[in-house]
Motif scaffolding. Structure first.
Motif, PDB file in Angstrom:
ATOM      1  N   MET A  96       0.841  -1.190   0.000  1.00 34.31           N
ATOM      2  CA  MET A  96       0.000   0.000   0.000  1.00 34.31           C
ATOM      3  C   MET A  96       0.884   1.251   0.000  1.00 34.31           C
ATOM      4  N   THR A  97       0.608   2.185  -0.897  1.00 35.58           N
ATOM      5  CA  THR A  97       1.405   3.411  -0.965  1.00 35.58           C
ATOM      6  C   THR A  97       0.528   4.607  -0.610  1.00 35.58           C
ATOM      7  N   LYS A  98       1.155   5.532   0.139  1.00 40.37           N
ATOM      8  CA  LYS A  98       0.437   6.734   0.535  1.00 40.37           C
ATOM      9  C   LYS A  98       1.349   7.925   0.208  1.00 40.37           C
ATOM     10  N   THR A  99       0.772   9.010  -0.319  1.00 39.31           N
ATOM     11  CA  THR A  99       1.579  10.196  -0.608  1.00 39.31           C
ATOM     12  C   THR A  99       1.247  11.290   0.396  1.00 39.31           C
ATOM     13  N   ILE A 100       2.287  11.840   1.010  1.00 38.40           N
ATOM     14  CA  ILE A 100       2.094  12.952   1.945  1.00 38.40           C
ATOM     15  C   ILE A 100       3.054  14.077   1.572  1.00 38.40           C
ATOM     16  N   THR A 101       2.816  15.263   2.130  1.00 36.81           N
ATOM     17  CA  THR A 101       3.716  16.392   1.897  1.00 36.81           C
ATOM     18  C   THR A 101       4.650  16.512   3.093  1.00 36.81           C
ATOM     19  N   CYS A 102       5.939  16.580   2.823  1.00 33.83           N
ATOM     20  CA  CYS A 102       6.909  16.741   3.904  1.00 33.83           C
ATOM     21  C   CYS A 102       6.788  18.165   4.469  1.00 33.83           C
ATOM     22  N   ILE A 103       6.786  18.274   5.799  1.00 34.39           N
ATOM     23  CA  ILE A 103       6.623  19.606   6.424  1.00 34.39           C
ATOM     24  C   ILE A 103       7.914  20.083   7.094  1.00 34.39           C
ATOM     25  N   CYS A 110      10.757  21.352   5.810  1.00 32.45           N
ATOM     26  CA  CYS A 110      11.280  22.626   5.322  1.00 32.45           C
ATOM     27  C   CYS A 110      10.361  23.196   4.246  1.00 32.45           C
ATOM     28  N   PRO A 111      10.576  24.440   3.821  1.00 35.15           N
ATOM     29  CA  PRO A 111       9.649  25.068   2.868  1.00 35.15           C
ATOM     30  C   PRO A 111       9.567  24.394   1.501  1.00 35.15           C
ATOM     31  N   ARG A 112      10.516  23.505   1.180  1.00 37.15           N
ATOM     32  CA  ARG A 112      10.442  22.836  -0.129  1.00 37.15           C
ATOM     33  C   ARG A 112       9.192  21.985  -0.247  1.00 37.15           C
ATOM     34  N   GLY A 113       8.804  21.336   0.844  1.00 35.17           N
ATOM     35  CA  GLY A 113       7.568  20.544   0.842  1.00 35.17           C
ATOM     36  C   GLY A 113       7.586  19.396  -0.143  1.00 35.17           C
ATOM     37  N   CYS A 114       8.594  18.546  -0.085  1.00 39.06           N
ATOM     38  CA  CYS A 114       8.712  17.409  -1.016  1.00 39.06           C
ATOM     39  C   CYS A 114       7.503  16.474  -0.883  1.00 39.06           C
ATOM     40  N   PRO A 115       6.982  15.967  -2.011  1.00 38.31           N
ATOM     41  CA  PRO A 115       5.947  14.931  -1.917  1.00 38.31           C
ATOM     42  C   PRO A 115       6.604  13.595  -1.563  1.00 38.31           C
ATOM     43  N   LEU A 116       6.240  13.008  -0.431  1.00 40.39           N
ATOM     44  CA  LEU A 116       6.846  11.743   0.014  1.00 40.39           C
ATOM     45  C   LEU A 116       5.893  10.591  -0.275  1.00 40.39           C
ATOM     46  N   THR A 160      10.148   7.324  -0.190  1.00 45.16           N
ATOM     47  CA  THR A 160      10.802   7.823  -1.412  1.00 45.16           C
ATOM     48  C   THR A 160      10.266   9.210  -1.731  1.00 45.16           C
ATOM     49  N   GLY A 161      11.000   9.950  -2.547  1.00 48.15           N
ATOM     50  CA  GLY A 161      10.580  11.295  -2.935  1.00 48.15           C
ATOM     51  C   GLY A 161      11.159  12.369  -2.031  1.00 48.15           C
ATOM     52  N   ASN A 162      11.854  11.966  -0.972  1.00 50.98           N
ATOM     53  CA  ASN A 162      12.431  12.939  -0.033  1.00 50.98           C
ATOM     54  C   ASN A 162      13.695  13.567  -0.621  1.00 50.98           C
ATOM     55  N   GLY A 163      13.858  14.871  -0.385  1.00 52.12           N
ATOM     56  CA  GLY A 163      15.030  15.581  -0.898  1.00 52.12           C
ATOM     57  C   GLY A 163      16.208  15.537   0.063  1.00 52.12           C
ATOM     58  N   CYS A 164      15.972  15.112   1.303  1.00 49.18           N
ATOM     59  CA  CYS A 164      17.058  15.058   2.277  1.00 49.18           C
ATOM     60  C   CYS A 164      16.771  14.007   3.342  1.00 49.18           C
ATOM     61  N   LYS A 165      17.731  13.797   4.237  1.00 47.41           N
ATOM     62  CA  LYS A 165      17.614  12.770   5.278  1.00 47.41           C
ATOM     63  C   LYS A 165      16.478  13.058   6.267  1.00 47.41           C
ATOM     64  N   ARG A 166      16.298  14.377   6.566  1.00 49.71           N
ATOM     65  CA  ARG A 166      15.262  14.743   7.526  1.00 49.71           C
ATOM     66  C   ARG A 166      13.879  14.348   7.017  1.00 49.71           C
ATOM     67  N   GLY A 167      13.729  14.407   5.685  1.00 49.78           N
ATOM     68  CA  GLY A 167      12.463  14.031   5.066  1.00 49.78           C
ATOM     69  C   GLY A 167      12.178  12.555   5.267  1.00 49.78           C
ATOM     70  N   GLU A 168      13.229  11.729   5.196  1.00 50.36           N
ATOM     71  CA  GLU A 168      13.063  10.294   5.382  1.00 50.36           C
ATOM     72  C   GLU A 168      12.614  10.009   6.822  1.00 50.36           C
TER      73      GLU A 168
END
Lengths: 120, 420
Positions: free
Chosen positions: A1-8, A10-16, A28-36
């Motif tokens: 099962m996959t779920k898409t959320i917005t990373c909060i 930093c202001p970039r807001g990567c779709p995770l 997946t989809g994170n731009g940095c380690k903090r996003g993971e």
């Protein structure tokens, strides 16, 4: 099962994309380690930083901005807001000062984020 | 009174400008109409500030305090509760007429002037809202001031019009403080705030976001009693039969910000009709020699970190220029925004430019993959590929323009869509 959320984080807001790989959360989809780290935590138990204000005894500056010393479970935000309503910050404050300790007996402190100087 | 550099406004841009001007050796006067330094940051109690500048997530008051401490540690003359009445340009200086309760009306002569007045919120009158003018219509910043500074609730059941970041932040703030937010209504087809604010301010609290919708009428004479909302068609006209009356006691507006530059009018700097700030070079110097602009008075930024950066640049340059004389001035060539770039700041390049130039722009529409080229006389000076550009997110890139020819024609700033 996959779920898409917005990373909060930093202001970039990567779709995770959060997916379940044999009981492990895969981000997946994170731009940095903090996003993971955020994505993993979000899949297990969402935590949020709570910032607000508390009452002061100053007529001129009736509110002191504060934050909690650690992130709290999202579903407990309103319980913390209620506990914060009981606090009156008396006297002068600078950012970093502990205004109240051990909120809801959860080891969470209330920390001033703003400055309050009487007669300034 | 005399000083090298006068800075107008002590928000993030003005504090940064004062710090850098003072560190560069100038005598600095920092003029502020409020009692305390910090500008709007003092009421922005949410966090997310300073990630780029300090490497941590700070709240607005913390970010303001850190800068205020830097300014207080320097010989900067901070004048709080002081209003600027008029500015006049003299041959090699500016003459400011000020008023406060200590000195009454007094004048200050400054060799260079850094303007950092920030921006203002667009009001209901500016977006042609119809109906009565009852109490209960607030801009998001007003509502934020009431709650976070004064400890007063602007309403119990609120409708928010506009999806700017402050509107989204206030949707959450009102909810946390016990008000009910019925929904956020946005005229456009996209949210104008950051995606993370949609996630943490609306989705966390199940607040609906209605795109292509607007408030048509405000009901109530003394106090807001209800609003009528409607959906809009492709051209922005209300769709028949979609009108809906919502009982509420407050309407909160988050419908855009406008740089506040009224004070500059008598100096007649060249203005940019898109940014609504003055035309500047990479140091923030306007078309009026010695007059600098920075922060949200120059262009509306998304991030305070970039506001501080622009203040730092302007303050340092103003100090260096005050040391010499206003007559010394390097040649400047124009930079023109083309294709999908809605604007570019700076609009002028002072040559030679040995340092990297920080260039800010927004795309007109979302672009998945874009090519950025800066061209002079048919030659590419910069060529880069960019991903995921959105109008709501300002791009702020340090670019090398040292190869620009000071005697050559203007630079063309091309932003083109590339098939991914």
């Amino acid at each position: 099962m996959t779920k898409t959320i917005t990373c909060i984080v930093c202001p970039r807001g990567c779709p995770l994309q959060l997916s379940d790989a044999q009981g492990q959360v895969c981000v997946t989809g994170n731009g940095c380690k903090r996003g993971e780290a955020y994505g993993k935590q979000e899949a297990i138990h969402p935590l949020r930083t709570l910032t607000t204000t508390v009452c002061t005894d100053s007529k001129e500056w009736p509110r002191l901005p504060v934050r909690l010393s650690q992130d709290i479970p999202l579903e407990q935000v309103f319980a913390y807001m209620k506990a914060l309503d009981e606090i009156v910050a008396r006297g002068c404050w600078a950012p970093g000062d502990v205004v109240a300790q051990n909120l809801l007996d959860a080891g969470v402190d209330v920390v001033a984020t703003g400055e309050l100087v009487y007669g300034s | 009174m005399k000083c090298d550099v006068a800075v107008i406004g002590s928000g993030p841009a003005g504090m940064a400008a004062s710090e850098s001007a003072s560190l560069a050796g100038a005598s600095v006067c920092l003029i502020e109409r409020e009692e305390r330094m910090g500008g709007v940051l003092k009421q922005c109690v949410h966090d997310g500030f300073g990630l780029f500048r300090f490497g941590e997530k700070l709240t607005g008051p913390e970010y303001a305090w850190r800068y205020a401490q830097k300014v207080r540690a320097l010989p900067v003359d901070f004048m709080g509760s002081t209003y600027l009445k008029t500015v006049k340009k003299r041959e090699t200086s500016f003459l400011l007429e000020l008023v406060n309760s200590t000195h009454g009306v007094f004048s200050l002569e400054a060799r260079t002037l850094v303007t950092a007045m920030g921006c203002r919120e667009r009001t209901d009158r500016q977006i042609f809202l119809h109906g009565e003018r009852p109490a209960g219509v607030f801009t998001a910043g007003q509502a934020q001031h009431f709650i976070n500074i004064r400890g007063l609730m602007p309403g119990r059941r609120c409708v928010i019009l506009g999806s700017g970041d402050i509107g989204l932040i206030m949707a959450r703030r009102l909810t946390l403080e016990g008000a009910e937010v019925e929904g956020v209504y946005e005229v456009g087809e996209r949210c104008s705030g950051l995606p993370r604010n949609v996630a943490q301010c609306l989705e966390d609290y199940d607040i609906p976001l209605h795109l292509r919708s607007t408030v048509r009428t405000i009901h109530g004479r003394e106090r807001v009693e209800a609003v009528t909302v409607a959906q809009l068609d492709e051209e922005g006209h209300p769709l028949n039969g979609t009108e809906r009356r919502i009982e509420c006691d407050a309407l909160i507006l988050s419908v855009g910000l406008i740089p506040e530059n009224d004070l500059l009018a008598p100096l007649e700097p060249e203005m940019d009709p898109v940014t609504r700030g003055p035309v500047v070079d990479q140091w923030g110097q306007t078309s009026v020699p010695g007059l600098f602009s920075c922060g949200n008075a120059l262009q509306v930024y998304d991030l305070v970190d970039h506001v501080s950066e622009s203040g730092h640049r302007a303050g340092k340059a103003a100090a260096l220029l005050a040391e010499q004389s206003l007559a010394t001035r390097a040649p400047r060539i124009p930079i023109h925004a083309q294709d999908f770039a809605s604007y570019i700041v700076p609009q002028l390049l002072q040559c030679p430019s040995s340092e990297m130039v920080s260039m800010a722009f927004r795309p007109k529409t979302p672009i998945e993959k874009a090519s950025l080229r800066i061209v002079q006389d048919g030659q590419d000076l910069v060529c880069q590929t960019l991903h995921w550009l959105r109008p709501a997110e300002m791009q702020n890139l340090p670019l090398d323009l040292s190869q620009a020819n000071p005697q050559g024609p203007g630079l063309e700033f091309h932003l083109e869509q590339v098939m991914p």
